[in-house]
Design an enzyme around this catalytic site. Structure first.
Site, PDB file in Angstrom:
ATOM      1  CE  LYS A  85      -0.419  -5.772  -4.944  1.00 41.82           C
ATOM      2  NZ  LYS A  85      -0.283  -5.763  -3.480  1.00 41.82           N
ATOM      3  CG  ASP A  88       0.752 -19.336 -10.631  1.00 43.87           C
ATOM      4  OD1 ASP A  88       0.830 -19.942 -11.716  1.00 43.87           O
ATOM      5  OD2 ASP A  88       1.617 -19.379  -9.757  1.00 43.87           O
ATOM      6  CB  SER A 141       0.263   3.169  -5.104  1.00 44.11           C
ATOM      7  OG  SER A 141       0.850   2.064  -4.442  1.00 44.11           O
ATOM      8  NE  ARG A 228       4.889   2.161   4.103  1.00 40.08           N
ATOM      9  CZ  ARG A 228       5.547   2.306   2.961  1.00 40.08           C
ATOM     10  NH1 ARG A 228       6.866   2.274   2.973  1.00 40.08           N
ATOM     11  NH2 ARG A 228       4.903   2.485   1.818  1.00 40.08           N
TER      12      ARG A 228
HETATM   13  P1  XMP Z   1       1.324   1.975   3.022  1.00 37.75           P
HETATM   14  O1  XMP Z   1       2.234   1.690   4.172  1.00 37.75           O
HETATM   15  O2  XMP Z   1       2.054   2.478   1.818  1.00 37.75           O
HETATM   16  O3  XMP Z   1       0.732   0.517   2.669  1.00 37.75           O
HETATM   17  O4  XMP Z   1       0.159   2.834   3.401  1.00 37.75           O
HETATM   18  C1  XMP Z   1      -0.084   0.243   1.561  1.00 37.75           C
HETATM   19  C2  XMP Z   1      -0.468  -1.195   1.540  1.00 37.75           C
HETATM   20  O5  XMP Z   1      -1.167  -1.443   0.323  1.00 37.75           O
HETATM   21  C3  XMP Z   1      -0.366  -2.280  -0.516  1.00 37.75           C
HETATM   22  N1  XMP Z   1      -0.345  -1.598  -1.790  1.00 37.75           N
HETATM   23  C4  XMP Z   1      -1.030  -1.961  -2.830  1.00 37.75           C
HETATM   24  N2  XMP Z   1      -1.851  -2.994  -2.980  1.00 37.75           N
HETATM   25  N3  XMP Z   1      -2.234  -2.223  -5.169  1.00 37.75           N
HETATM   26  C5  XMP Z   1      -2.439  -3.122  -4.170  1.00 37.75           C
HETATM   27  O6  XMP Z   1      -3.194  -4.078  -4.369  1.00 37.75           O
HETATM   28  C6  XMP Z   1      -1.424  -1.175  -5.083  1.00 37.75           C
HETATM   29  O7  XMP Z   1      -1.264  -0.361  -5.975  1.00 37.75           O
HETATM   30  C7  XMP Z   1      -0.780  -1.058  -3.837  1.00 37.75           C
HETATM   31  N4  XMP Z   1       0.060  -0.126  -3.383  1.00 37.75           N
HETATM   32  C8  XMP Z   1       0.308  -0.497  -2.097  1.00 37.75           C
HETATM   33  C9  XMP Z   1       0.996  -2.397   0.077  1.00 37.75           C
HETATM   34  O8  XMP Z   1       1.579  -3.649  -0.198  1.00 37.75           O
HETATM   35  C10 XMP Z   1       0.676  -2.209   1.535  1.00 37.75           C
HETATM   36  O9  XMP Z   1       0.176  -3.423   2.084  1.00 37.75           O
END
Ligand code: XMP
Length: 253
Positions: A85, A88, A141, A228
């Protein structure tokens, strides 16, 4: 379509999979590197890519453990994405991007909040030169994303929700993907219309965060990022395979 976007379409089609594993092993995991290598080997057949985050970067180091995992993903035919992400100033973003690409990453995530000039511009130029991908956050999310990604932004003299503006920017900048949480399927559909099918949608948030696999794909998600729900399953391979089948059989509307 950029080289990374093409590679994702090819890999997903060949594997019949929209599933990107978020390899977020918890800090308590014994033998992190060994477990990561082992898990990748076990579940790779159900995946179209692997995504890394700080969970492994911090303890294993970029050019050491993480590079070995990226090389392993490649040997299994899977592209590797770094969820850094970038947010900077341009020179710092560029330094980070150079290191991530040197370690072998095929794509990086970037935050649109830093804007183009002196923010993301140099990273887009570098990615284009190297044939790597960039994925732009449009609507995260988690619940609190409403306070920023859901708020209006002034664009072209009009107020529009930030996620709509970010999707338009991503398209204009030549991004390989846009990230919209599966927890907000209606927003996936809105972003899909803005992108006109020209930029892929990557959607994290199914399972553990409450998003539905079927709903996300029906509304237009091209790829689902899952951590997860696979990593904490009693049988990660069975969980990954079941997600693969469920996501692949949905017909987007
Ligand atoms: P889980 O365990 O919730 O992990 O299935 C999700 C993974 O995605 C990342 N994550 C995001 N990355 N935008 C992103 O760029 C998002 O909205 C977002 N939501 C979750 C989270 O850090 C984990 O690696």
């Amino acid at each position: 379509m950029g080289k990374f976007a093409e590679r994702m379409v090819e890999t997903a089609g060949r594997k019949k999979s929209r599933i990107i594993l978020a390899l977020d092993l918890p800090p308590s995991t014994p033998n992190l590197l060994g477990e990561g290598l082992n898990l990748l080997s076990r579940v790779s057949r159900s995946l179209c890519a692997v995504k890394f985050n700080r969970h492994l970067l911090l303890p294993l180091g970029l050019m050491e453990g993480v590079k070995r995992l990226v090389d392993h993903a490649h040997s299994l035919g899977l592209p590797a994405i770094m969820d850094c992400k970038l947010n900077d100033i341009g020179s710092t973003n560029l330094a980070m991007a150079e290191w991530f690409f040197k370690a072998g990453f095929d794509a990086l995530t970037v935050s649109p909040y830093v804007g183009w000039k002196g923010g993301l511009e140099p990273v887009f130029h570098l990615a284009k030169k190297l044939g790597r991908g960039l994925l732009v956050l449009a609507y995260m999310s988690h619940e609190g994303a409403r306070q920023t990604f859901g708020k209006p932004l002034l664009s072209g003299g009009r107020l529009k929700p930030a996620y709509q503006v970010f999707a338009s920017w991503a398209s204009r900048w030549g991004a390989d993907g846009v990230i919209v949480g599966a927890t907000r399927p209606a927003k996936i559909a809105e972003v899909k219309r803005i992108l006109k099918g020209r930029v892929a949608i990557y959607s994290p948030g199914v399972g553990f965060q409450g998003g539905s696999v079927e709903e996300a794909v029906r509304k237009g998600a091209d790829y689902l990022i899952v951590g997860r729900s696979i990593l904490q399953a009693e049988d990660p391979l069975e969980a990954a395979e079941s997600l693969r089948v469920r996501a692949w059989r949905v017909k987007p509307t």
